[in-house]
Design an enzyme around this catalytic site. Structure first.
Site, PDB file in Angstrom:
ATOM      1  CB  CYS A   3      -2.521  -0.079   8.188  1.00 24.94           C
ATOM      2  SG  CYS A   3      -1.260   1.096   8.697  1.00 24.94           S
ATOM      3  CD  GLU A   8       9.806  -1.694  13.637  1.00 32.14           C
ATOM      4  OE1 GLU A   8      10.575  -0.963  12.982  1.00 32.14           O
ATOM      5  OE2 GLU A   8       9.530  -2.866  13.302  1.00 32.14           O
ATOM      6  CG  ASN A  56      -0.397  -0.109   2.493  1.00 32.52           C
ATOM      7  OD1 ASN A  56       0.620  -0.785   2.678  1.00 32.52           O
ATOM      8  ND2 ASN A  56      -0.964   0.560   3.466  1.00 32.52           N
TER       9      ASN A  56
HETATM   10  P1  NAD Z   1      -0.006  -9.273   3.145  1.00 34.00           P
HETATM   11  O1  NAD Z   1       0.064  -9.760   4.536  1.00 34.00           O
HETATM   12  O2  NAD Z   1      -0.830 -10.031   2.170  1.00 34.00           O
HETATM   13  O3  NAD Z   1       1.440  -9.216   2.491  1.00 34.00           O
HETATM   14  C1  NAD Z   1       2.492  -8.483   3.087  1.00 34.00           C
HETATM   15  C2  NAD Z   1       3.804  -9.115   2.708  1.00 34.00           C
HETATM   16  O4  NAD Z   1       3.889 -10.414   3.285  1.00 34.00           O
HETATM   17  C3  NAD Z   1       4.016  -9.305   1.202  1.00 34.00           C
HETATM   18  O5  NAD Z   1       5.364  -9.021   0.909  1.00 34.00           O
HETATM   19  C4  NAD Z   1       3.718 -10.780   1.014  1.00 34.00           C
HETATM   20  O6  NAD Z   1       4.348 -11.362  -0.103  1.00 34.00           O
HETATM   21  C5  NAD Z   1       4.282 -11.354   2.288  1.00 34.00           C
HETATM   22  N1  NAD Z   1       3.754 -12.659   2.680  1.00 34.00           N
HETATM   23  C6  NAD Z   1       2.501 -13.141   2.478  1.00 34.00           C
HETATM   24  N2  NAD Z   1       2.396 -14.381   3.021  1.00 34.00           N
HETATM   25  C7  NAD Z   1       3.597 -14.675   3.576  1.00 34.00           C
HETATM   26  C8  NAD Z   1       4.110 -15.802   4.272  1.00 34.00           C
HETATM   27  N3  NAD Z   1       3.372 -16.876   4.534  1.00 34.00           N
HETATM   28  N4  NAD Z   1       5.399 -15.759   4.682  1.00 34.00           N
HETATM   29  C9  NAD Z   1       6.168 -14.671   4.451  1.00 34.00           C
HETATM   30  N5  NAD Z   1       5.735 -13.584   3.782  1.00 34.00           N
HETATM   31  C10 NAD Z   1       4.463 -13.579   3.358  1.00 34.00           C
HETATM   32  O7  NAD Z   1      -0.446  -7.756   3.234  1.00 34.00           O
HETATM   33  P2  NAD Z   1      -0.772  -6.777   2.046  1.00 34.00           P
HETATM   34  O8  NAD Z   1      -2.033  -7.265   1.411  1.00 34.00           O
HETATM   35  O9  NAD Z   1       0.451  -6.590   1.221  1.00 34.00           O
HETATM   36  O10 NAD Z   1      -1.051  -5.402   2.815  1.00 34.00           O
HETATM   37  C11 NAD Z   1      -2.301  -5.046   3.325  1.00 34.00           C
HETATM   38  C12 NAD Z   1      -2.387  -5.399   4.795  1.00 34.00           C
HETATM   39  O11 NAD Z   1      -1.301  -4.823   5.487  1.00 34.00           O
HETATM   40  C13 NAD Z   1      -3.634  -4.850   5.470  1.00 34.00           C
HETATM   41  O12 NAD Z   1      -4.130  -5.805   6.363  1.00 34.00           O
HETATM   42  C14 NAD Z   1      -3.110  -3.650   6.248  1.00 34.00           C
HETATM   43  O13 NAD Z   1      -3.864  -3.279   7.365  1.00 34.00           O
HETATM   44  C15 NAD Z   1      -1.765  -4.136   6.647  1.00 34.00           C
HETATM   45  N6  NAD Z   1      -0.879  -3.007   6.920  1.00 34.00           N
HETATM   46  C16 NAD Z   1      -0.589  -2.716   8.218  1.00 34.00           C
HETATM   47  C17 NAD Z   1       0.224  -1.617   8.510  1.00 34.00           C
HETATM   48  C18 NAD Z   1       0.552  -1.221   9.928  1.00 34.00           C
HETATM   49  O14 NAD Z   1       1.395  -0.345  10.091  1.00 34.00           O
HETATM   50  N7  NAD Z   1      -0.050  -1.807  10.927  1.00 34.00           N
HETATM   51  C19 NAD Z   1       0.725  -0.838   7.471  1.00 34.00           C
HETATM   52  C20 NAD Z   1       0.385  -1.165   6.162  1.00 34.00           C
HETATM   53  C21 NAD Z   1      -0.414  -2.268   5.892  1.00 34.00           C
HETATM   54  O1  6OD Z   2       3.972   6.415   9.106  1.00 37.91           O
HETATM   55  C1  6OD Z   2       4.449   5.301   9.373  1.00 37.91           C
HETATM   56  O2  6OD Z   2       5.582   5.160   9.862  1.00 37.91           O
HETATM   57  C2  6OD Z   2       3.662   4.087   9.110  1.00 37.91           C
HETATM   58  N1  6OD Z   2       4.216   2.927   9.505  1.00 37.91           N
HETATM   59  C3  6OD Z   2       2.466   4.187   8.491  1.00 37.91           C
HETATM   60  C4  6OD Z   2       1.651   3.077   8.200  1.00 37.91           C
HETATM   61  C5  6OD Z   2       0.626   3.213   7.340  1.00 37.91           C
HETATM   62  C6  6OD Z   2      -0.181   2.096   6.990  1.00 37.91           C
HETATM   63  O3  6OD Z   2      -0.675   1.902   5.906  1.00 37.91           O
END
Ligand code: NAD
Ligand code: 6OD
Length: 490
Positions: free
Chosen positions: A292, A471, A159
């Protein structure tokens, strides 16, 4: 690799070189649905080579480098990103389809800022020491020195690809580790470009490695289960976090997880309503809701409910979807057709569960190249029960349910009634209430009268199913290094 209109080839970056090998896979531009690059999935030998190169870096020149020199390398990386700003911009836009202005103001500058901030953080760490009495009447002095963990695996989502990847890589390197990074298979371009910057600034070989590919039975799993990797830092879905925990368990790796959310916003009747509408429409729709921290549940005090809904509807309907470079476009596509099907499934589910659709709910009619893109309409619902499925599960799309409340206690109870705990925002002009309600939120980050306002020195992470650890600033240093206590008998 200068970014142009021809198909690009994104190879794995191991030990300071782009290496051949791996199965090719398509990288699609979500704004048009067309393939714009070919990446090469790292197999087990490529992952092994990346981890071995990282280990050699930690044991070699990088491990011996003075702090001053290491900090200047981080600043050089920030400058290297800025020097190639337009290439990073084009790469991020090609992978994500996001509007040019958004990537220009948020994604690429934050990529550089992450390196600058952690170059400063690492130079300004407080040191702890304890003097003690010894059993025989003497004295001893304890103090701690920090050591890097070694090889750190970084797994990042699609994202905010550059922003979220560098948010982990910068502190890991600042602490003296070497990294093996697996970017999302949907957005591998800017991480690949960062490899070029690392080479250009003279980063020692093996400090930064890139492996492309997928999760299960692919580069992601090979990395998370690798015995040579000491820690995994991951941003992505909660379900993926659980799979990584299982893969990392046999080798007892340190884990830092930033996971999913189902974030609430609470708007009180005493809020500056125009500011709340402006702030929350940005929060719900920025990056097409693929942030997120985005609120997908908005609780509004009943006396201002109708006015708030009218304001949000007007803002949603003013958004212009289209190609990233088109004039006036401020709303991009979702990342993939698969993700669009998921989001549209939630749009249907909301209606099945009794929602009134205030606006949106479908696919916008677009012409030209954008007709092949993965667009959905910005969508708002009212009339949903607080426990409807779209009010409980993370959609990760440009949508929110707006729900009325009658008392502060009710708002706090509904906001906290979720298994997630990433972020919240409170909108009020009553300072005491703002503080009181923010402190009652079961989340890692709560904004009052703002959203996604970031000071990179502060703790960032999620409560409950939204994450493990924090972090940011010294919190990052605490994860990416470990103290050795030295006790000197005086
Ligand atoms: P995802 O979990 O599908 O994938 C993230 C990464 O993990 C990718 O690089 C993917 O290839 C890898 N991956 C997937 N399965 C794996 C496995 N079994 N072992 C190792 N690596 C693996 O997430 P996404 O769809 O790319 O991103 C969207 C999600 O991320 C949403 O749920 C969002 O809320 C979350 N997100 C959280 C934050 C936060 O700061 N909390 C920030 C951004 C996104
Ligand atoms: O601003 C940041 O450091 C951070 N980790 C943002 C996360 C955004 C989620 O999509």
């Amino acid at each position: 690799m200068a970014f142009s209109s021809e198909t690009r080839h994104l190879r794995n970056y191991v030990g300071g070189c782009f290496v051949d090998g791996g199965r090719p896979f398509d990288v699609v531009d979500p704004a048009t649905g067309k393939v714009h690059a070919i990446a090469y999935e790292a197999n087990r030998p490529i992952v092994d080579a990346a981890v071995a190169a990282a280990r050699r870096a930690v044991e070699g020149e990088w491990g011996r480098m003075t702090l001053a020199r290491r900090r200047s390398m981080l600043v050089a990386v920030a400058e290297g990103i800025e020097k190639r700003f337009d290439d990073f911009l084009a790469a991020e836009i090609a992978d994500t389809g996001k509007p040019h202005g958004l990537a220009h103001h948020l994604d690429i500058p934050r990529g550089a800022a992450n390196f600058r901030v952690f170059a400063d953080v690492i130079a300004n760490l407080p040191a702890e020491s304890f003097e003690m009495d010894t059993p025989d009447g003497g004295r001893a002095l304890n103090y701690a020195v920090r050591r890097p963990l070694g090889v750190v695996g970084v797994i990042s989502p699609w994202n905010l690809p550059l922003l979220l990847m560098t948010w982990k890589v910068a502190p890991a390197l600042a602490c003296g580790n070497a990294v093996v990074v697996k970017p999302s298979e949907e957005t591998p371009s800017t991480t690949t470009l960062l490899g070029e910057v690392m080479s250009a600034v003279g980063m020692p070989d093996g400090v930064f490695n890139v492996i492309h590919g997928f999760g299960p039975d692919s580069a992601g799993e090979f990395l998370t289960s690798h015995p040579g990797v000491r820690a995994i830092t991951f941003t992505g879905e909660t379900r993926t976090g659980a799979a990584i925990m299982r893969a990392a368990a046999p080798t007892v790796k340190a884990l830092s997880f930033e996971l999913g959310g189902k974030n609430p916003a609470v708007v009180f009747a005493d809020a500056d309503l125009n500011a709340a509408v402006a702030g929350l429409s940005r929060a719900v729709f920025l990056n097409t809701g693929q942030v997120c921290l985005a609120p997908e549940r908005i609780y509004v005090e009943r006396s201002v409910f109708d006015a708030f809904v009218r304001g949000m509807k007007a803002r949603a309907e003013a958004l212009k979807p289209g190609l990233p470079e088109e004039a006036g476009v401020d709303f991009g596509p979702l990342i993939s057709d698969e993700h669009r099907q998921k989001v549209l499934g939630y749009y249907r589910m909301a209606v099945e569960d009794g929602a009134q659709v205030v606006t949106g709910g479908g696919i916008p009619a677009l012409s030209g190249e954008a007709a092949g893109g993965f667009f959905v309409e910005p969508t708002l619902w009212t009339g949903l029960a607080h426990d409807a499925r779209v009010c409980r599960e993370e959609v990760f799309g440009p949508c929110a349910a707006i729900i009325p409340f009658d008392s502060e206690e009710e708002a706090v109870r509904m906001a906290n009634d979720t298994e997630y705990g990433l972020a919240a925002s409170i909108w009020t002009t009553n300072l005491s209430r703002g503080h009181r309600v923010a402190a009652a939120m079961e989340v890692g980050i709560c904004w009052v009268n703002s959203w996604f306002l970031r000071d990179l020195r502060t703790a960032f992470g999620g409560a409950k199913l939204s994450g493990v650890g924090r972090e940011g600033g010294v919190h990052s240093v605490n994860f990416y290094s470990e103290p050795t206590n030295i006790c000197i008998r005086l």
